[in-house]
Write an enzyme that holds these catalytic residues in place. Structure first.
Site, PDB file in Angstrom:
ATOM      1  N   GLY A  49      -2.708 -21.865  38.713  1.00 28.46           N
ATOM      2  CA  GLY A  49      -2.676 -23.308  38.490  1.00 28.46           C
ATOM      3  C   GLY A  49      -1.365 -23.911  38.028  1.00 28.46           C
ATOM      4  O   GLY A  49      -1.055 -25.060  38.339  1.00 28.46           O
ATOM      5  N   GLU A 104       0.866 -23.719  30.979  1.00 30.01           N
ATOM      6  CA  GLU A 104      -0.472 -23.879  31.568  1.00 30.01           C
ATOM      7  C   GLU A 104      -0.583 -25.237  32.248  1.00 30.01           C
ATOM      8  O   GLU A 104      -0.016 -26.229  31.763  1.00 30.01           O
ATOM      9  CB  GLU A 104      -1.546 -23.811  30.473  1.00 30.01           C
ATOM     10  CG  GLU A 104      -2.037 -22.420  30.157  1.00 30.01           C
ATOM     11  CD  GLU A 104      -2.990 -21.866  31.218  1.00 30.01           C
ATOM     12  OE1 GLU A 104      -2.914 -22.273  32.386  1.00 30.01           O
ATOM     13  OE2 GLU A 104      -3.808 -21.007  30.861  1.00 30.01           O
ATOM     14  N   ASP A 108      -8.731 -25.770  28.779  1.00 28.68           N
ATOM     15  CA  ASP A 108     -10.097 -26.312  28.860  1.00 28.68           C
ATOM     16  C   ASP A 108     -10.909 -25.773  27.679  1.00 28.68           C
ATOM     17  O   ASP A 108     -11.043 -26.431  26.660  1.00 28.68           O
ATOM     18  CB  ASP A 108     -10.682 -25.901  30.221  1.00 28.68           C
ATOM     19  CG  ASP A 108     -12.070 -26.444  30.467  1.00 28.68           C
ATOM     20  OD1 ASP A 108     -12.717 -26.914  29.513  1.00 28.68           O
ATOM     21  OD2 ASP A 108     -12.534 -26.401  31.620  1.00 28.68           O
ATOM     22  N   VAL A 158     -11.218 -31.720  37.195  1.00 28.48           N
ATOM     23  CA  VAL A 158     -10.000 -32.341  37.738  1.00 28.48           C
ATOM     24  C   VAL A 158      -9.317 -31.426  38.756  1.00 28.48           C
ATOM     25  O   VAL A 158      -9.378 -30.190  38.629  1.00 28.48           O
ATOM     26  CB  VAL A 158      -8.995 -32.709  36.612  1.00 28.48           C
ATOM     27  CG1 VAL A 158      -9.434 -33.961  35.889  1.00 28.48           C
ATOM     28  CG2 VAL A 158      -8.806 -31.576  35.613  1.00 28.48           C
ATOM     29  N   ASP A 164      -7.152 -26.524  41.271  1.00 29.63           N
ATOM     30  CA  ASP A 164      -7.857 -26.347  42.546  1.00 29.63           C
ATOM     31  C   ASP A 164      -9.315 -26.781  42.534  1.00 29.63           C
ATOM     32  O   ASP A 164      -9.941 -26.910  41.485  1.00 29.63           O
ATOM     33  CB  ASP A 164      -7.801 -24.874  42.956  1.00 29.63           C
ATOM     34  CG  ASP A 164      -8.715 -24.004  42.091  1.00 29.63           C
ATOM     35  OD1 ASP A 164      -8.596 -24.057  40.851  1.00 29.63           O
ATOM     36  OD2 ASP A 164      -9.569 -23.303  42.662  1.00 29.63           O
ATOM     37  N   ARG A 170      -4.773 -27.926  45.643  1.00 31.41           N
ATOM     38  CA  ARG A 170      -3.730 -27.723  44.623  1.00 31.41           C
ATOM     39  C   ARG A 170      -2.488 -28.565  44.951  1.00 31.41           C
ATOM     40  O   ARG A 170      -1.689 -28.872  44.077  1.00 31.41           O
ATOM     41  CB  ARG A 170      -3.314 -26.252  44.561  1.00 31.41           C
ATOM     42  CG  ARG A 170      -4.383 -25.310  44.032  1.00 31.41           C
ATOM     43  CD  ARG A 170      -3.768 -23.966  43.717  1.00 31.41           C
ATOM     44  NE  ARG A 170      -4.736 -22.896  43.569  1.00 31.41           N
ATOM     45  CZ  ARG A 170      -5.318 -22.553  42.411  1.00 31.41           C
ATOM     46  NH1 ARG A 170      -5.030 -23.180  41.315  1.00 31.41           N
ATOM     47  NH2 ARG A 170      -6.179 -21.554  42.372  1.00 31.41           N
TER      48      ARG A 170
HETATM   49  C1  PRP Z   1      -7.534 -22.360  34.945  1.00 34.16           C
HETATM   50  C2  PRP Z   1      -6.222 -22.908  34.413  1.00 34.16           C
HETATM   51  C3  PRP Z   1      -6.043 -22.188  33.103  1.00 34.16           C
HETATM   52  C4  PRP Z   1      -7.466 -21.893  32.661  1.00 34.16           C
HETATM   53  C5  PRP Z   1      -7.840 -22.809  31.544  1.00 34.16           C
HETATM   54  O1  PRP Z   1      -7.297 -21.172  35.634  1.00 34.16           O
HETATM   55  O2  PRP Z   1      -5.172 -22.694  35.287  1.00 34.16           O
HETATM   56  O3  PRP Z   1      -5.324 -20.985  33.250  1.00 34.16           O
HETATM   57  O4  PRP Z   1      -8.309 -22.110  33.786  1.00 34.16           O
HETATM   58  O5  PRP Z   1      -9.194 -22.687  31.185  1.00 34.16           O
HETATM   59  P1  PRP Z   1      -9.668 -22.167  29.754  1.00 34.16           P
HETATM   60  O6  PRP Z   1      -8.908 -22.946  28.723  1.00 34.16           O
HETATM   61  O7  PRP Z   1     -11.137 -22.517  29.780  1.00 34.16           O
HETATM   62  O8  PRP Z   1      -9.432 -20.698  29.663  1.00 34.16           O
HETATM   63  P2  PRP Z   1      -8.334 -20.545  36.697  1.00 34.16           P
HETATM   64  O9  PRP Z   1      -9.103 -19.437  36.074  1.00 34.16           O
HETATM   65  O10 PRP Z   1      -9.128 -21.658  37.317  1.00 34.16           O
HETATM   66  O11 PRP Z   1      -7.383 -19.894  37.770  1.00 34.16           O
HETATM   67  P3  PRP Z   1      -6.272 -20.620  38.653  1.00 34.16           P
HETATM   68  O12 PRP Z   1      -5.152 -20.973  37.708  1.00 34.16           O
HETATM   69  O13 PRP Z   1      -5.899 -19.604  39.643  1.00 34.16           O
HETATM   70  O14 PRP Z   1      -6.890 -21.864  39.271  1.00 34.16           O
END
Ligand code: PRP
Length: 189
Positions: A49, A104, A108, A158, A164, A170
């Protein structure tokens, strides 16, 4: 009226425009420049991400820096965090004695940040800070420490600017939120 797009039948509404993202990236870069004068921080992008935010951020930053990546997964293709963070690619750089800045796209639940801290702190960095473009104030675990924040947002799903929708979208230039469907009207009402 905010721009809207439809993806696989779901309606998304523009939440943060390209212009507002650019302004926030410049502000964050200035703060980092001020705090790392004379040092050579290592920016660690959390894949996938963060790749667009990282690329824009490091081109705004003026201090010399190095760049590395960690690949984690907590969402898979789902719209909510699985609560289970997995390490898919480890670091290549030496962490000991370095000024580490985790990059990051979104914090979330905060579980990824917690996982990263447990991974990196035992390697004795000189400092460890976190920058995120988006910070979900309602869903983040209390006590999650983030040092630089672009936007505080509610708990909407989002997409765009690196984030994504089941691996797609993305490459959208702005950030869009899933439009909540209005409650169904009662038959005959
Ligand atoms: C998403 C984002 C962060 C993480 C945040 O990654 O990029 O790394 O989630 O969420 P959290 O605070 O609940 O841990 P994702 O696992 O969707 O992978 P991606 O980056 O490949 O989309």
């Amino acid at each position: 009226m905010a721009a809207q797009i439809t993806v696989n039948g779901d309606r998304f509404v523009e939440m943060i425009s390209e212009r507002r993202i650019k302004t926030a990236v410049k502000r964050l870069a200035k703060e980092i420049d001020r705090n790392y004068r004379g040092r050579i921080p290592v920016f660690i992008g959390i894949l996938n991400g963060s790749f667009i935010f990282l690329a824009d951020l490091v081109r705004e930053v003026k201090v010399d820096c190095e760049i590395d990546f960690l690949k984690l997964s907590s969402y898979g293709d789902a719209k909510i965090s699985s609560g289970n963070v997995r390490l898919l690619k480890d670091l290549n750089c030496q962490v000991e004695g370095r000024d580490i800045i985790i990059v990051e796209d979104i914090v979330d639940t905060g579980l990824s940040i917690e996982y990263i801290r447990h991974l990196i702190e035992p390697q004795n960095p000189r400092s460890l800070k976190v920058v995120t473009l988006l910070f979900k104030t309602d869903s983040v675990k209390p006590g999650t420490q983030v040092d630089y924040i672009g936007f505080r947002i509610p708990s909407d799903f989002v997409i765009g600017y690196g984030l994504d929708n089941a691996q797609r979208e993305r490459n959208l230039k702005a950030i869009y939120r899933l439009h909540a469907k209005p409650p169904r009207e009662k038959a005959g009402a």
